[in-house]
Design an enzyme around this catalytic site. Structure first.
Site, PDB file in Angstrom:
ATOM      1  N   ASP A  10       0.886  -1.174   0.000  1.00  0.00           N
ATOM      2  CA  ASP A  10       0.000   0.000   0.000  1.00  0.00           C
ATOM      3  C   ASP A  10       0.918   1.215   0.000  1.00  0.00           C
ATOM      4  O   ASP A  10       2.146   1.097   0.133  1.00  0.00           O
ATOM      5  CB  ASP A  10      -0.890  -0.002   1.252  1.00  0.00           C
ATOM      6  CG  ASP A  10      -1.815   1.210   1.310  1.00  0.00           C
ATOM      7  OD1 ASP A  10      -2.326   1.635   0.253  1.00  0.00           O
ATOM      8  OD2 ASP A  10      -2.027   1.779   2.409  1.00  0.00           O
ATOM      9  N   TYR A  42      -0.950   8.221  -2.719  1.00  0.00           N
ATOM     10  CA  TYR A  42      -1.115   7.829  -4.118  1.00  0.00           C
ATOM     11  C   TYR A  42      -2.354   8.514  -4.734  1.00  0.00           C
ATOM     12  O   TYR A  42      -2.458   8.654  -5.936  1.00  0.00           O
ATOM     13  CB  TYR A  42      -1.324   6.312  -4.225  1.00  0.00           C
ATOM     14  CG  TYR A  42      -0.082   5.448  -4.159  1.00  0.00           C
ATOM     15  CD1 TYR A  42       1.169   5.970  -3.826  1.00  0.00           C
ATOM     16  CD2 TYR A  42      -0.167   4.083  -4.440  1.00  0.00           C
ATOM     17  CE1 TYR A  42       2.294   5.147  -3.767  1.00  0.00           C
ATOM     18  CE2 TYR A  42       0.954   3.260  -4.393  1.00  0.00           C
ATOM     19  CZ  TYR A  42       2.185   3.789  -4.049  1.00  0.00           C
ATOM     20  OH  TYR A  42       3.284   2.969  -4.004  1.00  0.00           O
ATOM     21  N   GLY A  43      -3.288   8.875  -3.859  1.00  0.00           N
ATOM     22  CA  GLY A  43      -4.605   9.313  -4.319  1.00  0.00           C
ATOM     23  C   GLY A  43      -4.625  10.503  -5.250  1.00  0.00           C
ATOM     24  O   GLY A  43      -5.574  10.671  -6.031  1.00  0.00           O
ATOM     25  N   CYS A  73      -4.337  -1.595  -1.800  1.00  0.00           N
ATOM     26  CA  CYS A  73      -4.490  -0.166  -2.046  1.00  0.00           C
ATOM     27  C   CYS A  73      -5.499  -0.007  -3.185  1.00  0.00           C
ATOM     28  O   CYS A  73      -5.311  -0.567  -4.270  1.00  0.00           O
ATOM     29  CB  CYS A  73      -3.137   0.419  -2.460  1.00  0.00           C
ATOM     30  SG  CYS A  73      -3.227   2.129  -3.021  1.00  0.00           S
ATOM     31  N   THR A  75      -6.254   2.720  -4.820  1.00  0.00           N
ATOM     32  CA  THR A  75      -5.752   3.582  -5.887  1.00  0.00           C
ATOM     33  C   THR A  75      -4.866   2.779  -6.843  1.00  0.00           C
ATOM     34  O   THR A  75      -5.011   2.873  -8.075  1.00  0.00           O
ATOM     35  CB  THR A  75      -4.967   4.765  -5.277  1.00  0.00           C
ATOM     36  OG1 THR A  75      -5.731   5.306  -4.198  1.00  0.00           O
ATOM     37  CG2 THR A  75      -4.706   5.833  -6.303  1.00  0.00           C
ATOM     38  N   GLU A 151      -3.206   8.741   7.915  1.00  0.00           N
ATOM     39  CA  GLU A 151      -1.761   8.462   7.880  1.00  0.00           C
ATOM     40  C   GLU A 151      -1.028   9.279   8.943  1.00  0.00           C
ATOM     41  O   GLU A 151      -0.007   8.859   9.471  1.00  0.00           O
ATOM     42  CB  GLU A 151      -1.241   8.801   6.474  1.00  0.00           C
ATOM     43  CG  GLU A 151       0.126   8.297   6.144  1.00  0.00           C
ATOM     44  CD  GLU A 151       0.195   6.781   5.841  1.00  0.00           C
ATOM     45  OE1 GLU A 151      -0.848   6.155   5.620  1.00  0.00           O
ATOM     46  OE2 GLU A 151       1.304   6.263   5.850  1.00  0.00           O
ATOM     47  N   CYS A 183     -11.013   2.603  -0.204  1.00  0.00           N
ATOM     48  CA  CYS A 183      -9.614   2.907   0.087  1.00  0.00           C
ATOM     49  C   CYS A 183      -9.300   2.167   1.379  1.00  0.00           C
ATOM     50  O   CYS A 183     -10.111   2.182   2.323  1.00  0.00           O
ATOM     51  CB  CYS A 183      -9.435   4.412   0.271  1.00  0.00           C
ATOM     52  SG  CYS A 183      -7.868   4.889   1.038  1.00  0.00           S
ATOM     53  N   THR A 184      -8.152   1.533   1.423  1.00  0.00           N
ATOM     54  CA  THR A 184      -7.867   0.666   2.569  1.00  0.00           C
ATOM     55  C   THR A 184      -7.578   1.433   3.857  1.00  0.00           C
ATOM     56  O   THR A 184      -7.486   0.835   4.925  1.00  0.00           O
ATOM     57  CB  THR A 184      -6.708  -0.283   2.229  1.00  0.00           C
ATOM     58  OG1 THR A 184      -5.595   0.503   1.768  1.00  0.00           O
ATOM     59  CG2 THR A 184      -7.118  -1.271   1.160  1.00  0.00           C
ATOM     60  N   HIS A 185      -7.433   2.746   3.771  1.00  0.00           N
ATOM     61  CA  HIS A 185      -7.296   3.532   5.006  1.00  0.00           C
ATOM     62  C   HIS A 185      -8.654   3.712   5.703  1.00  0.00           C
ATOM     63  O   HIS A 185      -8.696   4.053   6.881  1.00  0.00           O
ATOM     64  CB  HIS A 185      -6.759   4.940   4.698  1.00  0.00           C
ATOM     65  CG  HIS A 185      -5.279   5.003   4.459  1.00  0.00           C
ATOM     66  ND1 HIS A 185      -4.695   4.536   3.314  1.00  0.00           N
ATOM     67  CD2 HIS A 185      -4.268   5.510   5.213  1.00  0.00           C
ATOM     68  CE1 HIS A 185      -3.376   4.754   3.377  1.00  0.00           C
ATOM     69  NE2 HIS A 185      -3.098   5.341   4.516  1.00  0.00           N
TER      70      HIS A 185
END
Ligand code: DGL
Length: 258
Positions: A10, A42-43, A73, A75, A151, A183-185
């Site tokens: 990611d 990355y977004g 990820c 994105t 993050e 989104c994995t966040h």
């Protein structure tokens, strides 16, 4: 049987939400997690950049003998998975296909998708969902600030609450009761989203659908590990001050970071 590790990548901490689900289902597998913190986020990057970063991530994981690569990820999945599958021989799994399969199996006809700017712009979720369920109504919402706030370890404070309030408007107005966390966040925000919407909503965590599909895939390729207990190794491309604490919250235990 194959004792090589599962490789996951990611842009940062988000993919740990996927790692956590994989660990629950496959406790005997070794896992190598690569967080490309040097290029986070990355977004907001171009497709060319995302492909290049992802290619490097896969190379690093292959050097570490990964037997399968998980693109944890949204994105990178939305913009790089096809190129990566063409370029590398190792099995590669992203977060979109297994989740779309889940939606298809349940014949869901109305769905919200939240993801990064780049993921929404790529149209990947909407296209794949419509291929799978042609009559589906998809409500997309790009949430450019969520990954960065997570993050930096500020997701659960007042700032997180305020941005969630803003981003949930289109879903709240229409009482959308199924939302893909694209989104994995975003699983980090589950509680805040639930509180903001105030009605019963299914938040679809892509980590769960991915982990289930990997379990099947390892079996199909006959590359499961049979050791007793797997280990985790985390590599970051740039030191990240908040990573360890956030990781501890997601995984409920300490991890060693290289
Ligand atoms: N966790 C990532 C995703 O699933 C990316 C967030 C970012 O780097 O912008 O899209």
């Amino acid at each position: 049987m194959n004792e090589n590790p599962i490789g996951i990548f990611d842009s940062g901490v988000g993919g740990l939400t996927v790692l956590a689900e994989i660990k629950k289902r496959l406790p005997s597998e070794d896992i190598i997690y690569l967080g490309d913190t040097a290029h986070f986020p990355y977004g907001d990057k171009s497709k060319e950049d995302i492909v290049e970063y992802s290619r490097e991530n896969v190379k690093t994981l292959i050097k570490k003998h990964a037997k399968i690569i998980v693109i944890a990820c949204g994105t990178a999945t939305s913009q790089a998975i096809d190129v990566l599958k063409e370029e590398f021989n190792v099995p590669i799994v992203g977060i979109i296909e297994p989740t779309v399969q889940y939606i298809k199996e349940r014949n869901i006809k109305e769905i919200g998708v939240i993801a990064t700017e780049g993921t929404i712009r790529s149209g990947a979720w909407e296209n794949k969902l419509k291929n799978a369920v042609p009559e589906i109504h998809v409500i997309n919402k790009a949430c450019p600030m969520l990954a960065t706030i997570a993050e930096e370890g500020r997701a659960l404070g007042e700032e997180g609450r305020q941005v969630i309030k803003e981003y949930m408007k289109p879903f709240k107005e229409n009482k959308i009761d199924k939302i893909i966390l694209g989104c994995t966040h975003y699983p980090i925000y589950e509680k805040l989203i639930d509180e903001e919407l105030g009605y019963n909503v299914e938040l679809i965590n892509t980590g769960v659908t991915v982990a289930n599909s990997i379990k099947d895939l390892l079996k199909n390729y006959d590359i499961q590990s049979i050791q007793k207990k797997g280990s985790e190794e985390v590599i970051l491309t740039k030191p990240e001050p908040y990573f360890k604490d956030i990781a501890k919250n997601i995984l409920n235990n300490e991890i060693k970071i290289k």
